[in-house]
Scaffold this motif. Structure first.
Motif, PDB file in Angstrom:
ATOM      1  N   ALA A 172       0.845  -1.198   0.000  1.00 53.69           N
ATOM      2  CA  ALA A 172       0.000   0.000   0.000  1.00 53.69           C
ATOM      3  C   ALA A 172       0.876   1.242   0.000  1.00 53.69           C
ATOM      4  O   ALA A 172       1.958   1.255   0.587  1.00 53.69           O
ATOM      5  CB  ALA A 172      -0.901   0.001   1.231  1.00 53.69           C
ATOM      6  N   ARG A 173       0.425   2.293  -0.691  1.00 49.89           N
ATOM      7  CA  ARG A 173       1.124   3.578  -0.680  1.00 49.89           C
ATOM      8  C   ARG A 173       0.301   4.565   0.137  1.00 49.89           C
ATOM      9  O   ARG A 173      -0.920   4.636   0.005  1.00 49.89           O
ATOM     10  CB  ARG A 173       1.270   4.135  -2.090  1.00 49.89           C
ATOM     11  CG  ARG A 173       2.331   3.465  -2.891  1.00 49.89           C
ATOM     12  CD  ARG A 173       2.522   4.179  -4.211  1.00 49.89           C
ATOM     13  NE  ARG A 173       3.578   3.564  -4.979  1.00 49.89           N
ATOM     14  CZ  ARG A 173       3.968   3.994  -6.151  1.00 49.89           C
ATOM     15  NH1 ARG A 173       3.389   5.044  -6.702  1.00 49.89           N
ATOM     16  NH2 ARG A 173       4.937   3.383  -6.792  1.00 49.89           N
ATOM     17  N   PHE A 174       0.997   5.343   0.956  1.00 53.38           N
ATOM     18  CA  PHE A 174       0.358   6.364   1.772  1.00 53.38           C
ATOM     19  C   PHE A 174       0.984   7.694   1.408  1.00 53.38           C
ATOM     20  O   PHE A 174       2.197   7.821   1.386  1.00 53.38           O
ATOM     21  CB  PHE A 174       0.589   6.070   3.260  1.00 53.38           C
ATOM     22  CG  PHE A 174       0.146   4.689   3.658  1.00 53.38           C
ATOM     23  CD1 PHE A 174      -1.176   4.447   3.969  1.00 53.38           C
ATOM     24  CD2 PHE A 174       1.051   3.642   3.680  1.00 53.38           C
ATOM     25  CE1 PHE A 174      -1.594   3.172   4.324  1.00 53.38           C
ATOM     26  CE2 PHE A 174       0.646   2.360   4.039  1.00 53.38           C
ATOM     27  CZ  PHE A 174      -0.681   2.133   4.364  1.00 53.38           C
ATOM     28  N   GLY A 175       0.173   8.664   1.090  1.00 53.80           N
ATOM     29  CA  GLY A 175       0.746   9.948   0.714  1.00 53.80           C
ATOM     30  C   GLY A 175      -0.293  11.019   0.500  1.00 53.80           C
ATOM     31  O   GLY A 175      -1.493  10.797   0.644  1.00 53.80           O
ATOM     32  N   ASP A 176       0.221  12.182   0.139  1.00 53.24           N
ATOM     33  CA  ASP A 176      -0.637  13.326  -0.137  1.00 53.24           C
ATOM     34  C   ASP A 176      -0.092  14.043  -1.368  1.00 53.24           C
ATOM     35  O   ASP A 176       0.815  14.816  -1.293  1.00 53.24           O
ATOM     36  CB  ASP A 176      -0.715  14.262   1.064  1.00 53.24           C
ATOM     37  CG  ASP A 176       0.642  14.727   1.554  1.00 53.24           C
ATOM     38  OD1 ASP A 176       1.670  14.250   1.040  1.00 53.24           O
ATOM     39  OD2 ASP A 176       0.683  15.582   2.438  1.00 53.24           O
ATOM     40  N   GLY A 177      -0.649  13.724  -2.489  1.00 54.43           N
ATOM     41  CA  GLY A 177      -0.209  14.352  -3.733  1.00 54.43           C
ATOM     42  C   GLY A 177       1.102  13.781  -4.232  1.00 54.43           C
ATOM     43  O   GLY A 177       1.235  12.579  -4.415  1.00 54.43           O
ATOM     44  N   PRO A 178       2.122  14.640  -4.426  1.00 61.14           N
ATOM     45  CA  PRO A 178       3.363  14.201  -5.057  1.00 61.14           C
ATOM     46  C   PRO A 178       4.324  13.464  -4.116  1.00 61.14           C
ATOM     47  O   PRO A 178       5.408  13.095  -4.520  1.00 61.14           O
ATOM     48  CB  PRO A 178       3.984  15.508  -5.539  1.00 61.14           C
ATOM     49  CG  PRO A 178       3.498  16.509  -4.561  1.00 61.14           C
ATOM     50  CD  PRO A 178       2.090  16.079  -4.210  1.00 61.14           C
ATOM     51  N   VAL A 179       3.945  13.263  -2.869  1.00 61.12           N
ATOM     52  CA  VAL A 179       4.817  12.607  -1.892  1.00 61.12           C
ATOM     53  C   VAL A 179       4.126  11.356  -1.383  1.00 61.12           C
ATOM     54  O   VAL A 179       2.949  11.387  -1.044  1.00 61.12           O
ATOM     55  CB  VAL A 179       5.121  13.548  -0.707  1.00 61.12           C
ATOM     56  CG1 VAL A 179       5.981  12.857   0.331  1.00 61.12           C
ATOM     57  CG2 VAL A 179       5.803  14.815  -1.192  1.00 61.12           C
ATOM     58  N   TRP A 180       4.855  10.230  -1.341  1.00 60.33           N
ATOM     59  CA  TRP A 180       4.260   9.011  -0.806  1.00 60.33           C
ATOM     60  C   TRP A 180       5.307   8.169  -0.098  1.00 60.33           C
ATOM     61  O   TRP A 180       6.499   8.369  -0.262  1.00 60.33           O
ATOM     62  CB  TRP A 180       3.570   8.194  -1.892  1.00 60.33           C
ATOM     63  CG  TRP A 180       4.448   7.732  -3.020  1.00 60.33           C
ATOM     64  CD1 TRP A 180       4.597   8.346  -4.231  1.00 60.33           C
ATOM     65  CD2 TRP A 180       5.300   6.581  -3.048  1.00 60.33           C
ATOM     66  NE1 TRP A 180       5.482   7.647  -5.011  1.00 60.33           N
ATOM     67  CE2 TRP A 180       5.928   6.547  -4.306  1.00 60.33           C
ATOM     68  CE3 TRP A 180       5.590   5.571  -2.151  1.00 60.33           C
ATOM     69  CZ2 TRP A 180       6.824   5.555  -4.670  1.00 60.33           C
ATOM     70  CZ3 TRP A 180       6.483   4.573  -2.515  1.00 60.33           C
ATOM     71  CH2 TRP A 180       7.080   4.581  -3.769  1.00 60.33           C
ATOM     72  N   SER A 181       4.852   7.238   0.696  1.00 60.62           N
ATOM     73  CA  SER A 181       5.728   6.259   1.331  1.00 60.62           C
ATOM     74  C   SER A 181       4.983   4.931   1.381  1.00 60.62           C
ATOM     75  O   SER A 181       3.759   4.882   1.277  1.00 60.62           O
ATOM     76  CB  SER A 181       6.140   6.700   2.743  1.00 60.62           C
ATOM     77  OG  SER A 181       5.018   6.730   3.588  1.00 60.62           O
ATOM     78  N   SER A 182       5.730   3.854   1.520  1.00 61.89           N
ATOM     79  CA  SER A 182       5.110   2.536   1.648  1.00 61.89           C
ATOM     80  C   SER A 182       6.045   1.618   2.413  1.00 61.89           C
ATOM     81  O   SER A 182       7.261   1.812   2.422  1.00 61.89           O
ATOM     82  CB  SER A 182       4.788   1.934   0.279  1.00 61.89           C
ATOM     83  OG  SER A 182       5.968   1.639  -0.427  1.00 61.89           O
ATOM     84  N   GLN A 183       5.466   0.648   3.072  1.00 63.44           N
ATOM     85  CA  GLN A 183       6.249  -0.368   3.761  1.00 63.44           C
ATOM     86  C   GLN A 183       6.371  -1.531   2.782  1.00 63.44           C
ATOM     87  O   GLN A 183       5.398  -2.220   2.507  1.00 63.44           O
ATOM     88  CB  GLN A 183       5.536  -0.785   5.036  1.00 63.44           C
ATOM     89  CG  GLN A 183       6.341  -1.716   5.900  1.00 63.44           C
ATOM     90  CD  GLN A 183       5.619  -2.033   7.176  1.00 63.44           C
ATOM     91  OE1 GLN A 183       4.705  -2.833   7.166  1.00 63.44           O
ATOM     92  NE2 GLN A 183       6.011  -1.385   8.254  1.00 63.44           N
TER      93      GLN A 183
END
Length: 54
Positions: free
Chosen positions: A10-21
């Motif tokens: 899964a990706r978590f982010g807000d617009g142009p920035v994201w992170s994922s485990q």
């Protein structure tokens, strides 16, 4: 276990920035994957110079 498994984190982010485990030992062990990694995270920023805390 035989065959190929497709793992889509899964990706978590807000617009142009994201992170994922990208790796979690406990969750993948529950899925039948037993490897020595403990956890791996990944992050990405679309714009150069983006500052954020992890």
């Amino acid at each position: 276990m035989q065959g190929v498994l497709l793992l889509t984190p899964a990706r978590f982010g807000d617009g142009p920035v994201w992170s994922s485990q990208t790796w979690n030992h406990r969750r993948l062990q529950e899925a039948g994957i037993d490897a020595k990694f403990v956890q791996v995270n990944r992050s990405w920023s679309a714009h150069a110079g983006t500052i954020r805390g992890l």
